[in-house]
Scaffold this motif. Structure first.
Motif, PDB file in Angstrom:
ATOM      1  N   ILE A 183       0.869  -1.169   0.000  1.00 41.39           N
ATOM      2  CA  ILE A 183       0.000   0.000   0.000  1.00 41.39           C
ATOM      3  C   ILE A 183       0.911   1.226   0.000  1.00 41.39           C
ATOM      4  CG2 ILE A 183      -1.802   1.264   1.224  1.00 41.39           C
ATOM      5  CD1 ILE A 183      -2.583  -1.365   2.551  1.00 41.39           C
ATOM      6  N   TYR A 184       0.648   2.164  -0.914  1.00 41.73           N
ATOM      7  CA  TYR A 184       1.476   3.361  -0.983  1.00 41.73           C
ATOM      8  C   TYR A 184       0.672   4.505  -1.588  1.00 41.73           C
ATOM      9  CZ  TYR A 184       2.088   1.659  -5.799  1.00 41.73           C
ATOM     10  OH  TYR A 184       1.878   1.203  -7.076  1.00 41.73           O
ATOM     11  N   GLN A 185       1.231   5.695  -1.487  1.00 49.44           N
ATOM     12  CA  GLN A 185       0.573   6.884  -2.015  1.00 49.44           C
ATOM     13  C   GLN A 185       1.332   7.409  -3.218  1.00 49.44           C
ATOM     14  OE1 GLN A 185      -0.192   9.818   1.062  1.00 49.44           O
ATOM     15  NE2 GLN A 185      -0.328   8.179   2.595  1.00 49.44           N
ATOM     16  N   ILE A 186       0.575   7.949  -4.178  1.00 50.45           N
ATOM     17  CA  ILE A 186       1.168   8.582  -5.342  1.00 50.45           C
ATOM     18  C   ILE A 186       0.659  10.013  -5.445  1.00 50.45           C
ATOM     19  CG2 ILE A 186       1.519   6.447  -6.635  1.00 50.45           C
ATOM     20  CD1 ILE A 186      -1.049   7.047  -8.170  1.00 50.45           C
ATOM     21  N   ASP A 187       1.488  10.882  -5.995  1.00 48.05           N
ATOM     22  CA  ASP A 187       1.113  12.276  -6.195  1.00 48.05           C
ATOM     23  C   ASP A 187       0.534  12.475  -7.580  1.00 48.05           C
ATOM     24  OD1 ASP A 187       1.834  13.355  -3.726  1.00 48.05           O
ATOM     25  OD2 ASP A 187       3.941  13.499  -4.298  1.00 48.05           O
ATOM     26  N   GLY A 188      -0.287  13.496  -7.726  1.00 45.39           N
ATOM     27  CA  GLY A 188      -0.758  13.890  -9.049  1.00 45.39           C
ATOM     28  C   GLY A 188      -2.240  13.753  -9.272  1.00 45.39           C
ATOM     29  N   PRO A 189      -2.815  12.545  -9.153  1.00 47.31           N
ATOM     30  CA  PRO A 189      -4.240  12.407  -9.484  1.00 47.31           C
ATOM     31  C   PRO A 189      -5.131  13.166  -8.493  1.00 47.31           C
ATOM     32  CG  PRO A 189      -3.145  10.267  -9.377  1.00 47.31           C
ATOM     33  CD  PRO A 189      -2.204  11.266  -8.795  1.00 47.31           C
ATOM     34  N   SER A 190      -6.253  13.645  -8.972  1.00 49.51           N
ATOM     35  CA  SER A 190      -7.238  14.293  -8.106  1.00 49.51           C
ATOM     36  C   SER A 190      -8.607  14.183  -8.766  1.00 49.51           C
ATOM     37  CB  SER A 190      -6.886  15.764  -7.872  1.00 49.51           C
ATOM     38  OG  SER A 190      -6.927  16.485  -9.088  1.00 49.51           O
ATOM     39  N   TRP A 191      -9.628  14.537  -8.036  1.00 44.87           N
ATOM     40  CA  TRP A 191     -10.974  14.545  -8.598  1.00 44.87           C
ATOM     41  C   TRP A 191     -11.799  15.602  -7.897  1.00 44.87           C
ATOM     42  CZ3 TRP A 191     -15.793  13.487  -6.324  1.00 44.87           C
ATOM     43  CH2 TRP A 191     -15.746  13.068  -4.989  1.00 44.87           C
ATOM     44  N   GLN A 192     -12.854  16.019  -8.531  1.00 41.50           N
ATOM     45  CA  GLN A 192     -13.804  16.913  -7.899  1.00 41.50           C
ATOM     46  C   GLN A 192     -15.198  16.650  -8.450  1.00 41.50           C
ATOM     47  OE1 GLN A 192     -13.409  21.077  -8.670  1.00 41.50           O
ATOM     48  NE2 GLN A 192     -13.185  20.833 -10.863  1.00 41.50           N
ATOM     49  N   ALA A 193     -16.170  16.945  -7.631  1.00 45.26           N
ATOM     50  CA  ALA A 193     -17.550  16.778  -8.072  1.00 45.26           C
ATOM     51  C   ALA A 193     -17.929  17.923  -9.007  1.00 45.26           C
ATOM     52  CB  ALA A 193     -18.485  16.740  -6.875  1.00 45.26           C
ATOM     53  N   SER A 194     -18.797  17.621  -9.945  1.00 46.69           N
ATOM     54  CA  SER A 194     -19.317  18.623 -10.868  1.00 46.69           C
ATOM     55  C   SER A 194     -20.822  18.418 -10.970  1.00 46.69           C
ATOM     56  CB  SER A 194     -18.657  18.484 -12.244  1.00 46.69           C
ATOM     57  OG  SER A 194     -19.198  19.416 -13.155  1.00 46.69           O
ATOM     58  N   SER A 217      -3.001  13.909 -13.563  1.00 48.54           N
ATOM     59  CA  SER A 217      -1.787  14.648 -13.895  1.00 48.54           C
ATOM     60  C   SER A 217      -0.564  14.001 -13.259  1.00 48.54           C
ATOM     61  CB  SER A 217      -1.910  16.102 -13.424  1.00 48.54           C
ATOM     62  OG  SER A 217      -2.135  16.154 -12.019  1.00 48.54           O
ATOM     63  N   GLY A 218      -0.685  12.730 -12.888  1.00 52.31           N
ATOM     64  CA  GLY A 218       0.403  12.051 -12.187  1.00 52.31           C
ATOM     65  C   GLY A 218       1.460  11.461 -13.084  1.00 52.31           C
ATOM     66  N   GLY A 219       1.317  11.564 -14.410  1.00 51.42           N
ATOM     67  CA  GLY A 219       2.346  11.081 -15.313  1.00 51.42           C
ATOM     68  C   GLY A 219       2.303   9.598 -15.585  1.00 51.42           C
ATOM     69  N   ALA A 220       1.348   8.875 -15.071  1.00 54.84           N
ATOM     70  CA  ALA A 220       1.237   7.438 -15.315  1.00 54.84           C
ATOM     71  C   ALA A 220      -0.234   7.064 -15.425  1.00 54.84           C
ATOM     72  CB  ALA A 220       1.890   6.640 -14.188  1.00 54.84           C
ATOM     73  N   ARG A 221      -0.514   6.032 -16.181  1.00 55.31           N
ATOM     74  CA  ARG A 221      -1.875   5.546 -16.319  1.00 55.31           C
ATOM     75  C   ARG A 221      -2.420   5.102 -14.966  1.00 55.31           C
ATOM     76  NH1 ARG A 221      -3.110  -0.306 -18.593  1.00 55.31           N
ATOM     77  NH2 ARG A 221      -5.392  -0.309 -18.620  1.00 55.31           N
ATOM     78  N   LEU A 222      -3.671   5.453 -14.698  1.00 52.38           N
ATOM     79  CA  LEU A 222      -4.368   4.987 -13.502  1.00 52.38           C
ATOM     80  C   LEU A 222      -5.259   3.831 -13.915  1.00 52.38           C
ATOM     81  CD1 LEU A 222      -5.523   8.343 -11.858  1.00 52.38           C
ATOM     82  CD2 LEU A 222      -3.501   6.993 -11.294  1.00 52.38           C
ATOM     83  N   ALA A 223      -4.992   2.634 -13.404  1.00 51.61           N
ATOM     84  CA  ALA A 223      -5.787   1.462 -13.758  1.00 51.61           C
ATOM     85  C   ALA A 223      -5.933   0.583 -12.536  1.00 51.61           C
ATOM     86  CB  ALA A 223      -5.111   0.686 -14.901  1.00 51.61           C
ATOM     87  N   ALA A 224      -7.183   0.361 -12.118  1.00 54.30           N
ATOM     88  CA  ALA A 224      -7.432  -0.438 -10.924  1.00 54.30           C
ATOM     89  C   ALA A 224      -8.706  -1.248 -11.109  1.00 54.30           C
ATOM     90  CB  ALA A 224      -7.562   0.458  -9.690  1.00 54.30           C
TER      91      ALA A 224
END
Length: 462
Positions: A183-194, A217-224
């Motif tokens: 388990i670890y944390q990465i910087d960059g991704p974020s989200w907000q409600a619209s 904006s984290g520089g890597a694909r987010l896939a989970a």
């Protein structure tokens, strides 16, 4: 934005898919970098959880582990039976291919080129050096320069690159295959409600639909395989990231769509189909079913007793839309855009809400009313009391004239902020009884194509 040279763009097509930043640019669809679970926080950053079967030796050893973004090295947690994490190291990652290319200096590369007939040509070379967008390569007994305008592409065998950018130092009680969870944390991704809404003034109802906009904006694909969006202000230390915490195990039951689950002091919104967002990409997903609220539009004129002149100042009334969150779900922070059902393609305005619990009131300021204006002027300003006694009293009279150029009667809320300890000595019309402290408040009906005048006097001690 500076564009990558031709040879660097072409380099992407031969790299392994596990190098997520480059693979995403090439539109790769491999799931090599897909993880078990990921939680994205609306204040920025993400928590990643992944389980892998690793063949271990007894005692100390180092194993490789792929990363799903820009790692915060001090956030790694490793879980395994009889296994302890004793240290780790990681590279800085690479978002544009330059780092990967630099690591190839002194080794063989292949130069590729397609001619006009579509036939591929290739040459073998040795990468000698890199100077900005210029490559120096050795071909036979000569050095050649490849610039950004060169038609040649640079390639090398994909299996020579190691996607395990994180190296974990472990101590295992026994040898054998072991399931390890990191388990670890990465910087960059974020989200907000619209939020997008439509207000029906006659029915007094607001229909509100919600989406979550994920910004990678984290520089890597987010896939989970399983993913959650977390709403709430989680404590941070040393950067835009949640404090270290254990995520729910990947086999835990997901929330139904539109039914966020409480998680500690925050809420989690489950994504039914997991998560897949390309590096640098944006994706919008629904996080709850549309909701309908009883809502009221009002108009507001608000000023301070200190801010007034004898010449008079004219301003437009604010448009406000108020409702109570009667839905059985909280509303995460985000931008709200409201359309008016009274006209085709008509925007009332936009505003932002904070994290809003169930049953909490919401007030949106949506702009100013064209036809509702006010003119405010100072009528009297004087001091009373004995000189040099320090007991002077200030007395000020203000007149506010409200104008309504529309064809309908409009109710305007007038709010005047008063000095500390001030009181309204007289007012016509009278003030409302339940105004907040140090505030005078009126609710005035202004006739269609007409006007209404308010005058009050306030006193206070200096």
């Amino acid at each position: 934005m500076k564009h990558s040279p031709y040879w660097l763009k072409a380099l992407v097509v031969v790299l392994p898919a596990s190098l997520a930043p480059l693979a995403a640019l090439a539109g790769a669809s491999s799931d090599t970098n897909r993880v078990d679970a990921m939680a994205l926080y609306n204040r920025g950053a993400a928590v990643v959880q992944n389980t892998r079967d690793i063949e271990l030796e007894a005692g100390g050893q180092t194993v490789g582990w792929p990363l799903a973004g820009r790692l915060r090295a001090d956030t790694v947690w490793l879980e395994g039976e009889g296994v302890r994490l004793t240290g780790l190291s990681t590279d800085a990652g690479d978002n544009d291919g330059q780092g990967l290319l630099a690591s190839r200096i002194g080794q063989s590369v292949t130069l590729l080129r397609d001619n006009d007939a579509g036939d591929a040509r290739s040459r073998e070379a040795t990468l000698v050096g890199i100077n900005g967008d210029t490559l120096l390569v050795r071909i036979d007994d000569r050095i050649e320069r490849l610039t950004g305008d060169s038609p040649w592409r640079v390639a090398w065998p994909a299996d020579t690159d190691n996607g395990d950018r994180l190296q974990l130092d472990l101590d295992a009680d026994k040898a054998g295959k072991q399931a390890l969870t990191a388990i670890y944390q990465i910087d960059g991704p974020s989200w907000q409600a619209s939020y997008t809404g439509r207000f029906d003034a006659k029915a007094g109802q607001l229909e509100l639909a919600s989406m979550a906009v994920i910004d990678n904006s984290g520089g890597a694909r987010l896939a989970a395989d399983k993913a959650w969006l977390v709403a709430g202000d989680v404590a941070r230390s040393g950067g835009n990231a949640p404090a270290p915490m254990m995520m729910a195990r990947s086999e835990a039951k997901q929330s139904d769509a539109g039914a966020p689950e409480a998680s500690g002091d925050s809420y989690r919104y489950a994504l039914d189909n997991g998560l897949d967002v390309a590096a640098g990409g944006t994706r919008a997903v629904s996080i709850m079913a549309p909701q309908t609220f009883e809502a009221e539009r009002s108009y507001r004129v608000e000023n301070s007793l200190y801010s007034v002149s004898r010449d008079g100042e004219r301003s437009h009334a604010q448009i406000r839309l108020a409702f109570e969150n009667t839905a059985d779900v909280p509303l995460p922070a985000g931008v709200v855009r409201i359309y008016d059902s009274a006209g085709s393609a008509q925007l009332m305005g936009e505003n932002r809400i904070d994290d809003t619990p169930k049953k909490a009131p919401v007030t949106l300021t949506l702009g100013t009313a064209f036809d509702l204006t006010s003119e405010r002027r100072l009528v009297e300003d004087r001091k009373t009391g004995e000189k040099n006694t320090g007991e002077n009293e200030q007395r000020r009279t203000i007149e506010i004239k409200l104008y309504n150029a529309s064809a309908d009667t409009a109710t305007v809320n007038v709010i005047e902020h008063l000095p500390q300890g001030a009181s309204v000595e007289s007012a016509e019309p009278e003030t409302m009884d339940e105004a907040p402290a140090n505030t005078a408040q009126w609710q005035i009906d202004v006739p269609a194509n007409g006007d209404k005048t308010l005058r009050y006097t306030a006193t206070w001690s200096n």
